[in-house]
Design a protein around this motif. Structure first.
Motif, PDB file in Angstrom:
ATOM      1  N   GLY A  20      34.370  29.695  41.387  1.00 38.40           N
ATOM      2  CA  GLY A  20      35.240  30.788  41.798  1.00 38.40           C
ATOM      3  C   GLY A  20      36.148  31.306  40.702  1.00 38.40           C
ATOM      4  N   TRP A  21      36.026  30.756  39.487  1.00 37.20           N
ATOM      5  CA  TRP A  21      36.845  31.249  38.364  1.00 37.20           C
ATOM      6  C   TRP A  21      36.376  32.660  38.014  1.00 37.20           C
ATOM      7  N   ASP A  22      37.267  33.629  38.217  1.00 33.88           N
ATOM      8  CA  ASP A  22      36.905  35.037  38.067  1.00 33.88           C
ATOM      9  C   ASP A  22      37.355  35.544  36.700  1.00 33.88           C
TER      10      ASP A  22
ATOM     11  N   ASN B 177      41.714  43.505  39.035  1.00 34.10           N
ATOM     12  CA  ASN B 177      41.235  42.388  39.854  1.00 34.10           C
ATOM     13  C   ASN B 177      42.403  41.460  40.172  1.00 34.10           C
TER      14      ASN B 177
ATOM     15  N   ASN C 207      42.315  38.629  41.446  1.00 31.37           N
ATOM     16  CA  ASN C 207      41.928  37.229  41.255  1.00 31.37           C
ATOM     17  C   ASN C 207      41.563  36.910  39.810  1.00 31.37           C
ATOM     18  N   TYR C 208      41.844  37.846  38.891  1.00 27.56           N
ATOM     19  CA  TYR C 208      41.475  37.636  37.497  1.00 27.56           C
ATOM     20  C   TYR C 208      42.267  36.472  36.906  1.00 27.56           C
ATOM     21  N   LYS C 209      41.527  35.533  36.249  1.00 29.63           N
ATOM     22  CA  LYS C 209      42.156  34.346  35.682  1.00 29.63           C
ATOM     23  C   LYS C 209      41.996  34.267  34.166  1.00 29.63           C
TER      24      LYS C 209
END
Length: 537
Positions: free
Chosen positions: A211-213, A311, A313-315
């Motif tokens: 799930g790392w986006d 995004n 959820n951008y990491k």
């Protein structure tokens, strides 16, 4: 004198004895070796008589210790009429890895070098593998050179490798043509695996979390395509459903020609059902849900795509954690990690029959190797053959000592006559390109291989380029001359002074009383002025 010099240097290696009876050569008792090497009586040497066999033979030689030497030089003369898919390499065995009884030697026995031609299908290169000792892991690791050098194209070939122990570099030669040196420790990409390992490596136990986006922008999930957006294709409104169309007919039907197998067991296999085939009525009349055909939309402009938004959820980019490399060791120097050479071995699977190793040299002097090569019986023969098959690639990669001969073969002799003639200028351009090409080859052979096709094309098209340059130069000279002529003409026409106006009195008469004379002078002088302008024009 050359042979005497070699004999004097046997304490640090020398020519390996290959004489009738093969004294000192020991055949392995390992059952994988199905045939024995033989002495080739006609020219001398080790012969592998049959194809499709694996050979294993070894001979001890005077020890060559890298700790006490400046160079290790390996050279052998190889014969092969046809080499479709075989290796013609030898193994130079580590002195401290030999079995107590040489008959127990096999493919797992440790070697210091493996060197020679290796050809099969599209692969055609000189193979060189070097074994180095890792003091951290207490293991010997084999490192293969990445440099791609083609094998010889003639039957009698000479293969040479020079390992410079002080400058820590390697050079490979084919038929006396020694290629540029390759750094062992400084060039991380020269060998595979890398000789000097990094201090830290990515942790193999750590993987990117699920799930790392890593996407900075994403399509807006809430965006809706406008109701009046024109798609690229639309249904043809003018098409009508055929009257014979079968809405309820199935697309597949049981095969009417299928027959139940006689050995079909319903208890074991269940009830037999014929396989399904395409419904022939569908091909004739059409079946299922009817839809009009699609056609190109004349109002279509572009495909609709939702706008991009940040995004949430951008990491960011995920970086794999690093750990200390368990195989890392500080570079101790080539002399410290390279095992001494104490034997030479033929350990090879020969697909083609008739391969032979005529002469073998393992020593510490390039001069000794060159002197021996001149003494070997067939040396002149393969040099002549090599000259006969010399192609453009060989011209571009030959040794710098033959520069003038190479230039004559590639671009011809200098033209006789004026140094300013077209042919003389063309030859000078080609000569400069050739000099640059050979100089690059001496300094950086890998770069020379990369840029050689462009330099060859430049030489081939130099005449055309020269004609274009001369034509453009002539055009600009003519253009400049015409422009200058036009400027001179325009300047000459503009230099004629204007005629002075006569002063008149209140009644229109000349204030000086010379109106009539002025008029007469104007009539007489006007024609003279026109004639002067005409002459200038």
């Amino acid at each position: 004198l050359a042979l005497a010099a070699v004999a004097a240097g046997l304490a640090a290696g020398g020519e390996v004895d290959i004489s009738p009876g093969l004294p000192g050569w020991v055949h392995s008792i390992d059952p994988m070796y199905t045939h024995r090497v033989e002495y080739e009586a006609r020219f001398g040497g080790l012969k592998l008589p049959q194809g499709g066999r694996r050979y294993g033979a070894i001979k001890k030689i005077p020890r060559v210790d890298p700790k006490t030497e400046k160079k290790i030089v390996i050279q052998f003369q190889f014969h092969q009429t046809v080499m479709s898919c075989s290796g013609g390499y030898l193994k130079f065995m580590s002195d401290d890895g030999l079995p107590d009884d040489l008959v127990e030697f096999n493919g797992e026995t440790q070697y210091s070098f493996m060197f020679g031609p290796d050809k099969c299908g599209a692969k055609d290169r000189v193979q060189f593998i070097m074994t180095l000792y890792n003091t951290r892991t207490k293991q010997h690791v084999q490192h293969e050179i990445v440099q791609n050098i083609p094998t010889s194209k003639v039957e009698e070939a000479l293969y040479t490798v020079v390992v410079d122990l002080e400058k820590e570099r390697v050079a490979i030669g084919v038929n006396g043509d020694i290629r540029g040196y390759v750094s062992i420790a400084k060039n991380a990409e020269a060998f595979t695996p890398t000789i000097v390992q990094p201090k830290k490596i990515p942790d193999p136990s750590k993987a990117k979390p699920e799930g790392w986006d890593t996407r900075k922008k994403i399509p807006d999930p809430d965006a809706v395509k406008p109701y009046n957006w024109q798609d690229e294709y639309i249904y043809d409104a003018d098409e009508e459903k055929p009257d014979s169309w079968l809405d309820d007919a199935p697309l597949k039907i049981p095969d009417p020609d299928a027959v139940k197998p006689g050995d079909w067991n319903e208890d074991a296999n269940g009830k037999w059902e014929p396989p399904l085939v395409d419904n022939p009525d569908c091909e004739t009349y059409g079946c299922g849900e009817w839809k009009p055909k699609l056609k190109k939309n004349p109002l279509f402009e572009r495909k609709w795509q939702p706008p991009m938004i940040d995004n949430p959820n951008y990491k960011g980019k995920w970086k794999q954690p690093k750990i200390p490399n368990p195989e890392y060791q500080p570079w101790l120097g080539l002399k410290e990690v390279l095992p001494a050479v104490g034997a030479v071995a033929v350990e090879i699977w020969a697909v083609d029959a008739g391969m032979a190793f005529r002469h073998i040299y393992v020593g510490t002097s390039e001069e000794e190797a060159e002197a021996l090569a001149e003494q070997w019986v067939s040396f002149d023969g393969y040099v002549e053959d090599r000259t006969a098959v010399l192609d453009q690639e060989a011209l571009n990669t030959a040794a710098s000592s033959n520069t003038q001969k190479i230039k004559e073969l590639a671009i011809g002799l200098p033209p006789v006559g004026s140094p300013y003639s077209f042919s003389a200028i063309s030859y000078e351009i080609k000569s400069r390109i050739m000099d640059f090409e050979l100089k690059m080859e001496e300094e950086d052979y890998e770069s020379a291989l990369k840029y050689r096709p462009y330099l060859v094309k430049a030489r081939a098209h130099s005449d055309t380029l020269l004609r274009v340059v001369l034509s453009l130069g002539l055009f600009f000279v003519l253009y400049a001359c015409l422009s200058l002529t036009g400027l001179l003409m325009a300047g000459g026409a503009g230099d004629e002074p204007a005629a002075p106006l006569a002063k008149t009195g209140p009644g229109g008469a000349s204030s000086s009383g010379a109106g009539t004379a002025a008029g007469a002078g104007e009539k007489s002088g006007g024609g003279s002025t026109v004639r002067r302008r005409a002459r200038r024009t």
